[in-house]
Every structure is written in structure tokens, then in C-alpha cells.
Design a protein around this motif. Structure first.
Motif, short mmCIF file in Angstrom:
data_model
loop_
_atom_site.label_atom_id
_atom_site.label_comp_id
_atom_site.label_asym_id
_atom_site.label_seq_id
_atom_site.Cartn_x
_atom_site.Cartn_y
_atom_site.Cartn_z
N LEU A 107 0.79 -1.22 0.00
CA LEU A 107 0.00 0.00 0.00
C LEU A 107 0.83 1.28 0.00
CD1 LEU A 107 -2.84 -0.90 2.56
CD2 LEU A 107 -2.91 -1.02 0.07
N ARG A 108 2.13 1.20 0.27
CA ARG A 108 2.97 2.39 0.37
C ARG A 108 4.27 2.19 -0.39
NH1 ARG A 108 -1.16 3.60 1.59
NH2 ARG A 108 -2.02 4.61 3.46
N THR A 109 4.89 3.30 -0.75
CA THR A 109 6.22 3.24 -1.36
C THR A 109 7.24 3.19 -0.24
OG1 THR A 109 5.47 4.53 -3.26
CG2 THR A 109 7.84 4.41 -2.89
N VAL A 110 7.81 2.03 -0.05
CA VAL A 110 8.75 1.80 1.05
C VAL A 110 10.17 1.99 0.52
CG1 VAL A 110 9.65 0.04 2.63
CG2 VAL A 110 7.19 0.23 2.24
N ASP A 111 10.98 2.77 1.25
CA ASP A 111 12.36 3.00 0.83
C ASP A 111 13.22 1.77 1.03
OD1 ASP A 111 11.71 5.65 0.22
OD2 ASP A 111 12.11 6.31 2.27
N ASP A 112 13.01 1.07 2.15
CA ASP A 112 13.87 -0.07 2.46
C ASP A 112 13.22 -0.93 3.53
OD1 ASP A 112 16.13 -1.72 2.42
OD2 ASP A 112 17.15 -0.57 3.98
N ILE A 113 13.45 -2.22 3.45
CA ILE A 113 13.06 -3.14 4.52
C ILE A 113 14.30 -3.94 4.92
CG2 ILE A 113 11.71 -5.18 5.15
CD1 ILE A 113 9.43 -4.19 3.56
N VAL A 114 14.65 -3.86 6.19
CA VAL A 114 15.80 -4.59 6.71
C VAL A 114 15.30 -5.91 7.30
CG1 VAL A 114 17.74 -4.53 8.32
CG2 VAL A 114 16.93 -2.41 7.25
N GLU A 115 15.96 -7.01 6.93
CA GLU A 115 15.57 -8.32 7.44
C GLU A 115 16.76 -8.99 8.12
OE1 GLU A 115 14.01 -10.79 4.38
OE2 GLU A 115 12.12 -9.66 4.23
N ARG A 116 16.46 -10.01 8.91
CA ARG A 116 17.52 -10.81 9.52
C ARG A 116 17.00 -12.24 9.67
NH1 ARG A 116 17.24 -8.49 15.71
NH2 ARG A 116 15.38 -9.64 16.34
N ASP A 117 17.91 -13.16 9.93
CA ASP A 117 17.51 -14.55 10.16
C ASP A 117 16.73 -14.66 11.46
OD1 ASP A 117 18.77 -15.36 7.85
OD2 ASP A 117 20.61 -15.98 8.87
N VAL A 118 15.73 -15.48 11.43
CA VAL A 118 14.95 -15.74 12.66
C VAL A 118 15.79 -16.64 13.58
CG1 VAL A 118 12.89 -16.90 13.57
CG2 VAL A 118 12.74 -15.51 11.48
N PRO A 119 15.84 -16.34 14.89
CA PRO A 119 16.55 -17.23 15.80
C PRO A 119 16.01 -18.65 15.70
CG PRO A 119 15.90 -15.20 16.92
CD PRO A 119 15.25 -15.18 15.57
N ALA A 120 16.89 -19.62 15.87
CA ALA A 120 16.52 -21.02 15.69
C ALA A 120 15.31 -21.41 16.52
CB ALA A 120 17.71 -21.92 16.01
N GLU A 121 15.21 -20.87 17.74
CA GLU A 121 14.13 -21.27 18.65
C GLU A 121 12.77 -20.73 18.22
OE1 GLU A 121 16.26 -17.69 20.61
OE2 GLU A 121 16.78 -19.48 19.44
N LEU A 122 12.71 -19.85 17.20
CA LEU A 122 11.43 -19.31 16.75
C LEU A 122 11.13 -19.63 15.29
CD1 LEU A 122 11.37 -15.74 18.38
CD2 LEU A 122 10.20 -17.81 19.15
N ARG A 123 11.93 -20.49 14.67
CA ARG A 123 11.73 -20.75 13.25
C ARG A 123 10.53 -21.64 12.96
NH1 ARG A 123 17.73 -21.26 10.43
NH2 ARG A 123 18.37 -19.12 10.98
N GLY A 124 10.19 -22.53 13.88
CA GLY A 124 8.97 -23.32 13.72
C GLY A 124 9.08 -24.51 12.79
N GLY A 125 10.30 -24.91 12.44
CA GLY A 125 10.45 -26.11 11.61
C GLY A 125 9.71 -26.01 10.30
N ARG A 126 8.84 -26.99 10.03
CA ARG A 126 8.04 -26.98 8.80
C ARG A 126 6.55 -26.79 9.11
NH1 ARG A 126 10.68 -31.82 5.04
NH2 ARG A 126 12.80 -30.95 4.94
N THR A 127 6.29 -26.11 10.18
CA THR A 127 4.89 -25.91 10.58
C THR A 127 4.27 -24.76 9.80
OG1 THR A 127 5.59 -24.46 12.40
CG2 THR A 127 5.32 -26.79 12.90
N ALA A 128 2.97 -24.58 9.99
CA ALA A 128 2.20 -23.63 9.20
C ALA A 128 2.68 -22.19 9.34
CB ALA A 128 0.72 -23.72 9.58
#
Length: 503
Positions: free
Chosen positions: A219-240
Motif C-alpha cells: 500500500l505504500r512506497t517503502v524506501d527499504d526493509i531490513v531483514e535478519r535470520d529468525v533465531p533457531a528457537e522461533l523458526r517453527g520447523g516446517r509448521t504452518a
């Protein structure tokens, strides 16, 4: 003289319970020391001064019969509570209609249940403005104004306009849907602009953060989105709800919106200590004896189509048909707390639940055994913990849930002992609790297989899984969440050159 606060918590509920004794209103600490309100009160003793903004019903057109501001001192510390006098019609429109009939179905990805037929958006906006104005009157220069949950979505924009000098944080206790679902809302631009006025937006898990970032991009013109890896304990494996990476910052129009995804914890130490008291161990044993089941299944929630109670009851009915050896030996203790008076959005769901319970008990029950013990009233905190401790299985299978603290409470109540947690993949807590029996509640075959697995699981496997679950719940408890959020507040830059405007 009123002192300005370094932290202003904006949440629709008051931070205590009100009782009337001998004609006088008495304020008491919440009966349950666990849950959202006590979690937020845990910040009070960690800041220089705190205020809490809530609403309280008051007759329209008349002066309120209560003090707008009161000082509270309890086990959490000293703080001020500002109560906004809202009329019955304002409460009805703001909470019962707009929040529950229009916004709630979208948040939980049920667009077919969305309705704006009875919605007065102007009233919703005005109530949000009143919350914002009250927060601005409380905030010290550079303070953190911390807004909670979707029914206060419009508060940040009003706060930014009135007090450009403060830092604004927002926390969603609900799921956040993908853009194609969120964009059903005709007020999507107004809501998004308000959220983008924040300095920090918090979610329970990375999936909700990613959905929000995708909405901003759509919906908006975004200049930048910064991302990082999710910590292992919150990745959720192969769940939904699994996500390998998460957005941490959106930059647009010279403003940075920091994004955080950290699930709230439970008061694990308190729960463990409570259930291990001799009188409570005795009460748990008494519950087992009174219910008289070889296997006791507990399910605790509220009446809500998103909680999946209808699907759960259908699976329980299939179990009794499919495995007649469990007749007379298994019992489901189901608590589905009825909605508040005036809440019509869940009326059909409540009727369906009551009919299913009646049908199952009528068809399978005998004079000496009923398969379901059903209640629509909540139990006191300690009594609830005793039921968790007494149960063999917690069956928590919402179709959608922002997190679900009940799952964590059940684990903590079993204190490394046996027990099985059956948990929906679509509950936010599933990304943390990998050793639960995870299930897609939309699948008949998976629901059947999950409850079979829980009933048949060997005791050694139960203990191994519960020990790993307990380690997660204890490590990422409410103290962990509190420390994390305080650090996130501390990392926010104070706005430069901002001056308060006249309210």
C-alpha cells in the motif's frame, strides 16, 4: 501536582478488578497473576514512573461518577490509572461491534465473517482519539507511549500529531493477516498510516511481522526493509507459521519503523511453585478421583469461532465412535467462557458448542459416565492450574490464535512430569513448542491421528517431550519478554526537535 510518566501503557482494560462491598467500590489485584494485564504491570516497577490509560463505562451526557485519575499502589509498584468515561453506546460501537464484527474476523483470516453493516467508524475513531489525548497528557518529554492491541490501531497517529517528542510503541496480541485479507477493510489506509507513525511495532512471532511488512509494501512506497535470520528457537520447523527470516525495520519518508517479533511468556516459576504446594497436589488428585477417568483431557478457552472448539468436539465425537474401548474411560473437561453481555458476534458459535456437547453426552453418556464436563464460566487461577496438573492431555487446537498462553501454562503446571500437549499449528506458540503434538485443526485425519497419538503415547516419551517443552517455557518466560521489551524501548531514539502540541 501531577507528575509526568516515562512509560504510558494504553490498553482498553483496567489493571485491576472492581468489586462492590457494602455499597463501596473496592479495587483488587487481578485474581490471576498470569495473563496480559499482570504481564504489562510487570513493567511498572522497572521505570521511573508509569501511567495506565483504560476506559470505564459512564452515562452519556452526565459527569462520570468516578474519579478520572486514581493512584494505585500494589505488589507491582505505584502508578496512576486514567479512566476514560465512555458511554454504553461508545463501548458498544468501539468494542462489541467494530472490533468484534469487522476487525476480528479479518485479523483471524475469516473474511467471510466480516461485516461493517452495523459499524460506526467515526465512533471508533473518536474513542481512539480520546485514548491518545489521555496518553499525551500523561507522557513526559521523550516518554514511551506503549499501545496495545488492534482496537487501538488509530491511537499512534493521534499521539504523533499531538506529541511528536515521544516514542510510540505498539504490541499486537493477535495474529496479523496477509495483505490480501487485511485489505478487505475499507479503513485499511487510515489504520496503516497510524501504525507507520510508530517507532516500534511488536508481534508474537515472525510470520505476523512479515505479513505487516508485506502490507506496508503493498500500500505504500517503502524506501527499504531490513531483514535478519529468525533465531533457531522461533523458526517453527516446517509448521504452518514457520519463517526463516523476519523484517526488523521499515524505512519510508525519512522515518524508521522498527519491527519486533518476540512471543510473550508465562510466569513459569509461579505456576510451578503453585501446583507443587501440598494442598494443590491434593486438589489435583481429588479432581482425578471425582472425574473418574483413565485419561483426562482438558481444553480451556473462550467462545470464539477462531478457537476451533466446534472442530475439536467433532473430533472427540469421532474418537468415541472410532475407538469404543475408550467409552467410560476418557473424559473431556471443556471450558469455553461465554462472551460478555452485548457481544453478538459469537452467539452462533456458542449455540453450536452447546448443541454439540449435548449431542455427544446424550448419545454416548450413561447414568454413571458423561464423556464431556462443560463449563462456560472461568475458573480461578489456582483451580485452573490444579485441573491442568490433573489432566493427562491438553487439547488446544484453535483455527487461529495470536499465541496461546494456556499451552505454556499447561506445560509449566506439569513440572517436567508426564503429560501431552496437542497444539494447533496455527497458534503462535507452535513455533516455540516443537515437542507438542502439532496438528492442522482443519484436517479431519490429522485431528484424529493427533488425539490417538496423545492417548497412546508411552510414558517415557511423554516425559522426554514435556522436559524439553518445560525448558523452553522456563527459558522464554515472562521475565525474558519483559527484559527484551525494555531493551527494545531503550534502543529507540528520541525524536529530535519535536515539541508537544496543545491537546
Amino acid at each position: 501536582m501531577q507528575m509526568a510518566s516515562s512509560l504510558v501503557i494504553v490498553y482498553h482494560r483496567q489493571p485491576y478488578e472492581e468489586d462492590v462491598e457494602n455499597g463501596k467500590t473496592v479495587l483488587r489485584e487481578n485474581a490471576s497473576p498470569n495473563g496480559i494485564v499482570p504481564a504489562l504491570k510487570g513493567f511498572i516497577g522497572r521505570v521511573a514512573r508509569a501511567s495506565w490509560i483504560a476506559w470505564k463505562k459512564s452515562p452519556a451526557g452526565k459527569p462520570p461518577k468516578f474519579e478520572r485519575r486514581i493512584g494505585i499502589t500494589d505488589s507491582f509498584g505505584s502508578y496512576d490509572v486514567v479512566r476514560l468515561p465512555l458511554s454504553a453506546e461508545q463501548v458498544h460501537q468501539f468494542y462489541h461491534v467494530t472490533s468484534k464484527e469487522a476487525l476480528w474476523p479479518i485479523l483471524n483470516a475469516f473474511p467471510s465473517l466480516y461485516s461493517s453493516a452495523n459499524t460506526d467508524w467515526a465512533t471508533f475513531r473518536e474513542v481512539n482519539r480520546l485514548f491518545a489525548q489521555a496518553a499525551c497528557e500523561e507522557a513526559a518529554p521523550g516518554a514511551v507511549v506503549w499501545v496495545h492491541d488492534y482496537n487501538l490501531w488509530l491511537v499512534p497517529r493521534f499521539v504523533r500529531e499531538l506529541r511528536p517528542d515521544v516514542r510510540i510503541a505498539f504490541f499486537h496480541h493477535t495474529p496479523f493477516p496477509p495483505p490480501d485479507v487485511f485489505n478487505v477493510l475499507p479503513w485499511r489506509d487510515e489504520i496503516l498510516d497510524s501504525l507507520l507513525a510508530c517507532d516500534l511495532i511488536g508481534f508474537h512471532i515472525p510470520r505476523y511481522a512479515r505479513n505487516f511488512a508485506a502490507l506496508a509494501q503493498s500500500l505504500r512506497t517503502v524506501d527499504d526493509i531490513v531483514e535478519r535470520d529468525v533465531p533457531a528457537e522461533l523458526r517453527g520447523g516446517r509448521t504452518a507459521l514457520a519463517e526463516p527470516r523476519t523484517p526488523v525495520c521499515i524505512r519510508l519518508r525519512g522515518h524508521s519503523v522498527h519491527i519486533d517479533a518476540t512471543p510473550i511468556g508465562t510466569h513459569a516459576e509461579l505456576i510451578r511453585a503453585t501446583v507443587q504446594r501440598p494442598e494443590n497436589l491434593a486438589r489435583a488428585a481429588q479432581i482425578r478421583a471425582e472425574l473418574g477417568a483413565d485419561k483426562l483431557i482438558v481444553s480451556v478457552g473462550r467462545v470464539d469461532y477462531a478457537k476451533g472448539t466446534r472442530e475439536q468436539l467433532a473430533a472427540f465425537e469421532r474418537l468415541l465412535k472410532r475407538r469404543p474401548e475408550w467409552l467410560g474411560r476418557v473424559k473431556l473437561l471443556l471450558t469455553a467462557v461465554a462472551p460478555a453481555e452485548g457481544m453478538t458476534a459469537y452467539r452462533a458459535t456458542q449455540t453450536t458448542i452447546e448443541q454439540l456437547v449435548g449431542r455427544i453426552n446424550g448419545h454416548f453418556g450413561t447414568l454413571s459416565w458423561q464423556p464431556i464436563v462443560f463449563s462456560t464460566t472461568s475458573m480461578p487461577f489456582t483451580e485452573t492450574l490444579c485441573h491442568y496438573r490433573a489432566a493427562d492431555i491438553a487439547w488446544i487446537t484453535p483455527l487461529r490464535d495470536g499465541l496461546n498462553l494456556v499451552a505454556k501454562e499447561f506445560v509449566a503446571a506439569h513440572v517436567n512430569d508426564s503429560g501431552v500437549l496437542v497444539l494447533s499449528e496455527f497458534a503462535g506458540a507452535a513455533v516455540e513448542l516443537a515437542d507438542a503434538v502439532l496438528v492442522n485443526p482443519n484436517s479431519i485425519s490429522q485431528m484424529d491421528a493427533a488425539i490417538d497419538r496423545a492417548l497412546d503415547m508411552p510414558i517415557n516419551e511423554q516425559r522426554q517431550r514435556m522436559q524439553r517443552l518445560d525448558a523452553v517455557v522456563c527459558q522464554r518466560d515472562i521475565g525474558h519478554w519483559t527484559r527484551h521489551m525494555l531493551a527494545a524501548f531503550g534502543a529507540l531514539r528520541r525524536p529530535q526537535g519535536g515539541k508537544a502540541k496543545a491537546a
